[in-house]
Design a protein around this motif. Structure first.
Motif, mmCIF file in Angstrom:
data_model
loop_
_atom_site.group_PDB
_atom_site.id
_atom_site.type_symbol
_atom_site.label_atom_id
_atom_site.label_comp_id
_atom_site.label_asym_id
_atom_site.label_seq_id
_atom_site.Cartn_x
_atom_site.Cartn_y
_atom_site.Cartn_z
ATOM 1 N N SER A 1 -3.489 -10.704 10.468
ATOM 2 C CA SER A 1 -3.472 -9.541 9.564
ATOM 3 C C SER A 1 -4.134 -9.877 8.233
ATOM 4 O O SER A 1 -3.552 -9.707 7.162
ATOM 5 C CB SER A 1 -2.041 -9.052 9.355
ATOM 6 O OG SER A 1 -1.451 -8.701 10.578
ATOM 7 N N GLN B 1 -4.157 -3.233 5.635
ATOM 8 C CA GLN B 1 -3.416 -2.891 6.849
ATOM 9 C C GLN B 1 -1.909 -2.941 6.658
ATOM 10 O O GLN B 1 -1.172 -2.342 7.434
ATOM 11 C CB GLN B 1 -3.797 -3.851 7.980
ATOM 12 C CG GLN B 1 -5.235 -3.740 8.388
ATOM 13 C CD GLN B 1 -5.618 -4.825 9.377
ATOM 14 O OE1 GLN B 1 -4.855 -5.735 9.660
ATOM 15 N NE2 GLN B 1 -6.815 -4.739 9.914
ATOM 16 N N THR C 1 -6.551 3.526 14.579
ATOM 17 C CA THR C 1 -7.529 3.264 13.520
ATOM 18 C C THR C 1 -8.965 3.515 13.973
ATOM 19 O O THR C 1 -9.897 3.285 13.208
ATOM 20 C CB THR C 1 -7.383 1.814 13.013
ATOM 21 O OG1 THR C 1 -7.514 0.915 14.127
ATOM 22 C CG2 THR C 1 -6.037 1.612 12.348
ATOM 23 N N THR D 1 -9.310 -1.962 13.384
ATOM 24 C CA THR D 1 -8.287 -2.695 12.627
ATOM 25 C C THR D 1 -6.906 -2.472 13.233
ATOM 26 O O THR D 1 -6.698 -1.572 14.045
ATOM 27 C CB THR D 1 -8.245 -2.246 11.145
ATOM 28 O OG1 THR D 1 -7.963 -0.840 11.088
ATOM 29 C CG2 THR D 1 -9.559 -2.536 10.435
ATOM 30 N N ASN D 2 -5.971 -3.297 12.779
ATOM 31 C CA ASN D 2 -4.575 -3.168 13.194
ATOM 32 C C ASN D 2 -4.009 -1.833 12.734
ATOM 33 O O ASN D 2 -4.515 -1.225 11.780
ATOM 34 C CB ASN D 2 -3.739 -4.293 12.582
ATOM 35 C CG ASN D 2 -4.177 -5.664 13.057
ATOM 36 O OD1 ASN D 2 -4.831 -5.802 14.082
ATOM 37 N ND2 ASN D 2 -3.810 -6.692 12.307
ATOM 38 N N ALA E 1 -1.620 0.502 10.654
ATOM 39 C CA ALA E 1 -1.155 0.301 9.283
ATOM 40 C C ALA E 1 0.377 0.224 9.211
ATOM 41 O O ALA E 1 1.075 0.933 9.936
ATOM 42 C CB ALA E 1 -1.654 1.437 8.394
#
Length: 200
Positions: free
Chosen positions: A97, A102, A126, A174-175, A177
């Motif tokens: 991360s 995030q 995302t 992306t991961n 949130a």
């Protein structure tokens, strides 16, 4: 001289009166405009923190809330779910991360949460904003023969593990949130407020 018959005192009085009346009129005209800049009560409520009782949330279950127009998931992970997290690191795009956008710093850890068993995520993919499905079962799936539970987005096949970390080779960049959150006590969580600040 042309100014001999002019009463300069009266001229000053009329000029000052005109300026005061004009200024008051401009202020009155500006009030409705300034009121439009203030958020409505509905907008204030939409952005307000959300408090939830998590005392009945069983291991493996999820609660879905709305905060700022977004779905927020609260999941109580089982020990088995937590045990899978380190085993997935080699398959993840950002296992540590590293992107600070995030999650808050207090959730930048292997389980991406304040309390290891309680995960809090914004439930929006995302990639293009679809809502992934919660797939906690640790069984082979058509989309992943090594599936260890997590979140699957049916829109474009993005996958996330049980910490909301995105897998390699999927469209999501992306991961998921982690929103600001804090625990008021053992049974209540508040979304939209950081623990150390007391503010969103």
């Amino acid at each position: 001289m042309a100014d001999q018959g002019v009463n300069t005192g009266r001229r000053r009085f009329l000029t000052a009166t005109t300026v005061v009346v004009g200024g008051a009129g401009a202020a009155v005209a500006a009030i409705p405009f300034l009121k439009t800049l203030k958020p409505s009560a509905r907008a204030q409520v939409a952005g307000a923190p959300v408090t939830e009782d998590i005392s009945r949330l069983e291991p493996g279950q999820r609660i879905v809330l709305q905060w700022r127009g977004q779905p927020v998931w609260i999941i109580r992970r089982t020990p088995e779910m937590l045990a899978t997290l380190p085993t997935q690191a080699s398959r993840l795009r950002d296992p540590d991360s590293d992107n600070p956008e995030q999650q808050p710093e207090y959730a930048r850890n292997e389980h991406r949460s304040i309390k290891p068993d309680l995960l809090v995520l914004v439930g929006t993919c995302t990639h293009l904003g679809c809502s992934p499905t919660f797939r906690p079962e640790m069984i082979p799936e058509p989309f992943d023969s090594e599936w260890q539970g997590g979140f699957y987005c049916p829109c474009h096949n993005s996958r996330f593990d049980m910490a909301g970390r995105v897998y390699e080779g999927v469209p999501a960049p992306t991961n998921l949130a982690v929103p600001p959150h804090r625990y008021l006590d053992d049974n209540h969580i508040q979304i939209g407020v950081n623990p150390e600040e007391g503010t969103a």
